[in-house]
Design a protein around this motif. Structure first.
Motif, PDB file in Angstrom:
ATOM      1  N   SER A  50       0.721  -0.953   0.103  1.00 54.15           N
ATOM      2  CA  SER A  50      -0.214   0.001  -0.004  1.00 54.15           C
ATOM      3  C   SER A  50       0.807   1.367  -0.142  1.00 54.15           C
ATOM      4  CB  SER A  50      -0.823   0.135   1.184  1.00 54.15           C
ATOM      5  OG  SER A  50      -1.748   1.027   1.392  1.00 54.15           O
ATOM      6  N   GLU A  51       2.017   1.379   0.840  1.00 55.53           N
ATOM      7  CA  GLU A  51       2.895   2.467   1.073  1.00 55.53           C
ATOM      8  C   GLU A  51       3.555   2.795  -0.196  1.00 55.53           C
ATOM      9  OE1 GLU A  51       2.265   5.006   3.074  1.00 55.53           O
ATOM     10  OE2 GLU A  51       0.661   3.501   3.781  1.00 55.53           O
ATOM     11  N   GLY A  52       4.000   1.466  -0.972  1.00 49.93           N
ATOM     12  CA  GLY A  52       4.815   1.574  -2.009  1.00 49.93           C
ATOM     13  C   GLY A  52       3.819   2.113  -3.289  1.00 49.93           C
ATOM     14  N   VAL A  53       2.675   1.702  -3.311  1.00 47.77           N
ATOM     15  CA  VAL A  53       1.734   2.263  -4.365  1.00 47.77           C
ATOM     16  C   VAL A  53       1.498   3.803  -3.999  1.00 47.77           C
ATOM     17  CG1 VAL A  53      -0.700   2.068  -5.310  1.00 47.77           C
ATOM     18  CG2 VAL A  53       0.416   0.051  -4.938  1.00 47.77           C
ATOM     19  N   PHE A  57       2.436   7.385  -6.587  1.00 48.64           N
ATOM     20  CA  PHE A  57       1.076   7.526  -7.053  1.00 48.64           C
ATOM     21  C   PHE A  57       1.093   8.832  -8.243  1.00 48.64           C
ATOM     22  CE2 PHE A  57      -3.720   8.452  -7.014  1.00 48.64           C
ATOM     23  CZ  PHE A  57      -3.994   7.202  -7.670  1.00 48.64           C
ATOM     24  N   SER A  58       0.775   8.780  -9.165  1.00 52.22           N
ATOM     25  CA  SER A  58       0.914   9.824 -10.249  1.00 52.22           C
ATOM     26  C   SER A  58       0.014  10.837 -10.231  1.00 52.22           C
ATOM     27  CB  SER A  58       0.981   8.952 -11.769  1.00 52.22           C
ATOM     28  OG  SER A  58      -0.092   8.550 -11.855  1.00 52.22           O
ATOM     29  N   LEU A  59      -1.000  10.633  -9.515  1.00 53.71           N
ATOM     30  CA  LEU A  59      -2.256  11.666  -9.230  1.00 53.71           C
ATOM     31  C   LEU A  59      -2.246  12.418  -8.040  1.00 53.71           C
ATOM     32  CD1 LEU A  59      -4.754   9.277 -11.091  1.00 53.71           C
ATOM     33  CD2 LEU A  59      -3.708  11.356 -12.163  1.00 53.71           C
ATOM     34  N   GLY A  60      -1.012  12.257  -7.317  1.00 53.09           N
ATOM     35  CA  GLY A  60      -1.102  13.139  -5.850  1.00 53.09           C
ATOM     36  C   GLY A  60      -2.119  12.505  -4.918  1.00 53.09           C
ATOM     37  N   MET A  61      -2.065  13.121  -3.618  1.00 59.06           N
ATOM     38  CA  MET A  61      -2.728  12.622  -2.620  1.00 59.06           C
ATOM     39  C   MET A  61      -4.195  13.018  -3.136  1.00 59.06           C
ATOM     40  SD  MET A  61      -1.512  10.394  -1.085  1.00 59.06           S
ATOM     41  CE  MET A  61      -2.759  10.213   0.009  1.00 59.06           C
ATOM     42  N   GLY A  63      -5.778  13.141  -5.805  1.00 56.90           N
ATOM     43  CA  GLY A  63      -6.381  12.208  -6.774  1.00 56.90           C
ATOM     44  C   GLY A  63      -6.849  10.887  -6.024  1.00 56.90           C
ATOM     45  N   TRP A  64      -5.642  10.473  -4.971  1.00 58.80           N
ATOM     46  CA  TRP A  64      -5.849   9.298  -4.189  1.00 58.80           C
ATOM     47  C   TRP A  64      -7.245   9.384  -3.390  1.00 58.80           C
ATOM     48  CZ3 TRP A  64      -3.171   4.554  -4.082  1.00 58.80           C
ATOM     49  CH2 TRP A  64      -3.581   3.703  -2.996  1.00 58.80           C
ATOM     50  N   ILE A 149      -3.613   6.234 -15.989  1.00 58.75           N
ATOM     51  CA  ILE A 149      -5.036   5.522 -16.068  1.00 58.75           C
ATOM     52  C   ILE A 149      -4.884   4.372 -15.096  1.00 58.75           C
ATOM     53  CG2 ILE A 149      -6.155   4.164 -17.850  1.00 58.75           C
ATOM     54  CD1 ILE A 149      -5.637   6.341 -19.820  1.00 58.75           C
ATOM     55  N   SER A 150      -3.509   3.656 -15.244  1.00 58.49           N
ATOM     56  CA  SER A 150      -3.416   2.536 -14.461  1.00 58.49           C
ATOM     57  C   SER A 150      -3.447   2.756 -13.030  1.00 58.49           C
ATOM     58  CB  SER A 150      -1.931   1.978 -14.795  1.00 58.49           C
ATOM     59  OG  SER A 150      -1.647   0.939 -13.765  1.00 58.49           O
ATOM     60  N   ASP A 151      -2.979   4.106 -12.510  1.00 59.28           N
ATOM     61  CA  ASP A 151      -3.035   4.164 -11.233  1.00 59.28           C
ATOM     62  C   ASP A 151      -4.317   4.653 -10.790  1.00 59.28           C
ATOM     63  OD1 ASP A 151      -0.384   4.112 -10.289  1.00 59.28           O
ATOM     64  OD2 ASP A 151      -0.076   6.352 -10.601  1.00 59.28           O
ATOM     65  N   ILE A 152      -5.265   4.960 -11.809  1.00 57.97           N
ATOM     66  CA  ILE A 152      -6.876   5.276 -11.177  1.00 57.97           C
ATOM     67  C   ILE A 152      -7.380   3.782 -10.918  1.00 57.97           C
ATOM     68  CG2 ILE A 152      -9.268   5.889 -11.945  1.00 57.97           C
ATOM     69  CD1 ILE A 152      -7.548   7.983 -13.750  1.00 57.97           C
ATOM     70  N   ALA A 153      -6.886   2.870 -11.929  1.00 55.80           N
ATOM     71  CA  ALA A 153      -7.706   1.554 -11.679  1.00 55.80           C
ATOM     72  C   ALA A 153      -6.968   0.805 -10.514  1.00 55.80           C
ATOM     73  CB  ALA A 153      -7.206   0.828 -12.764  1.00 55.80           C
ATOM     74  N   LEU A 154      -5.698   1.064 -10.246  1.00 50.63           N
ATOM     75  CA  LEU A 154      -5.062   0.505  -9.053  1.00 50.63           C
ATOM     76  C   LEU A 154      -5.622   0.938  -7.701  1.00 50.63           C
ATOM     77  CD1 LEU A 154      -2.951  -1.533  -8.143  1.00 50.63           C
ATOM     78  CD2 LEU A 154      -1.209   0.395  -8.416  1.00 50.63           C
ATOM     79  N   CYS A 155      -5.940   2.269  -7.640  1.00 53.54           N
ATOM     80  CA  CYS A 155      -6.351   2.736  -6.349  1.00 53.54           C
ATOM     81  C   CYS A 155      -7.748   2.602  -6.149  1.00 53.54           C
ATOM     82  CB  CYS A 155      -6.569   4.488  -6.604  1.00 53.54           C
ATOM     83  SG  CYS A 155      -6.820   5.316  -5.244  1.00 53.54           S
ATOM     84  N   ALA A 156      -8.645   2.306  -7.158  1.00 53.95           N
ATOM     85  CA  ALA A 156     -10.267   1.942  -7.132  1.00 53.95           C
ATOM     86  C   ALA A 156     -10.136   0.687  -6.869  1.00 53.95           C
ATOM     87  CB  ALA A 156     -11.037   2.230  -8.440  1.00 53.95           C
TER      88      ALA A 156
END
Length: 194
Positions: A50-53, A57-61, A63-64, A149-156
Motif C-alpha cells: 500500500s505504501e509503495g503504491v 502515485f501519479s495523481l497526487g494525494m 487524486g488518491w 490511467i493504471s493508477d486510477i484503476a489500481l487505487c479504485a
C-alpha cells in the motif's frame, strides 16, 4: 471485530512497529490496521504494498483521496467513506463540498478531468469487467497518460478490496471519524450501519 487479532500489548516485530507508528501518528490504532493480524505476517506485506503504491502515485494525494472516496461508495464501505470524508473536508474546503461529491461527483464543481477520472474509478469499483477500450480512450482524450490511467484503476481496485475485507472481518470506523452533523454522518453511511 469479528475475528481475534493481535492487540497492541501483544504485538511484536514488524506488527509492533506498524502499530507504534500509527499510534504515534494519529493517537490510536485503527481497526482497519488490526484486522490484518489474524494472520500477523500479512500486515507488513500489505503495508509495504500500500505504501509503495501511494509513494509513487501519479495523481497526487488529492487524486488518491477522491478516487478512494468514490470507490468506497461503490463497495459500499461506511468505514472508508467516513475516514476519507474527513480528509476531503480539508482538501475541498467544506462539508458541503464533500456532500456534493458523495451525492453526484459529476455536479460537484470538479474539473472535467477529475470528473472523467472519477467516472472511470466508479466503473472499476462497480464492475471492472465492463471496462472497454472506449473508457481508456476517453481518459486519454482528456489528457491522462497510461500510467495515470493504471493508477486510477489500481487505487479504485485496492479500495474495493480493502473495503470488503474490513467489512468481512468486522472492522468498524472509530468514533473520531464520525461527524457531529447528523445529516453528514448519515450521508457518509453508505454500507454497514454505525
Amino acid at each position: 471485530m469479528f475475528l481475534k487479532t493481535v492487540g497492541p500489548d501483544e504485538a511484536t516485530g514488524e506488527v509492533a512497529e506498524i502499530y507504534q507508528a500509527e499510534i504515534a501518528r494519529i493517537g490510536f490504532l485503527m481497526e482497519a490496521t488490526a484486522c490484518w493480524t489474524t494472520r500477523p505476517e500479512v500486515l507488513p506485506l500489505f503495508e509495504q504494498f500500500s505504501e509503495g503504491v501511494k509513494a509513487n502515485f501519479s495523481l497526487g494525494m488529492r487524486g488518491w483521496r477522491l478516487i478512494t472516496f468514490i470507490a468506497a461508495k461503490q463497495a459500499p464501505s461506511t468505514y472508508c467513506t467516513h475516514v476519507y470524508a474527513r480528509s476531503l473536508i480539508k482538501e475541498l474546503g467544506s462539508k458541503a463540498q464533500v456532500l456534493a461529491l458523495q451525492r453526484d461527483f459529476r455536479r460537484a464543481g470538479l474539473s472535467d478531468k477529475e470528473v472523467a477520472m472519477l467516472a472511470f474509478a466508479e466503473q472499476v469499483a462497480r464492475d471492472a469487467s465492463k471496462t472497454t477500450q472506449g473508457h481508456i480512450d476517453a481518459l486519454r482524450e482528456v489528457g491522462f497518460s497510461d500510467v495515470e490511467i493504471s493508477d486510477i484503476a489500481l487505487c479504485a481496485s485496492i479500495r474495493s478490496f480493502v473495503s470488503r475485507f474490513f467489512d468481512a472481518t468486522g472492522a468498524t470506523p472509530e468514533p473520531v471519524f464520525f461527524d457531529d452533523d447528523l445529516e453528514f454522518r448519515e450521508a457518509m453511511t453508505v454500507g454497514k450501519a454505525i
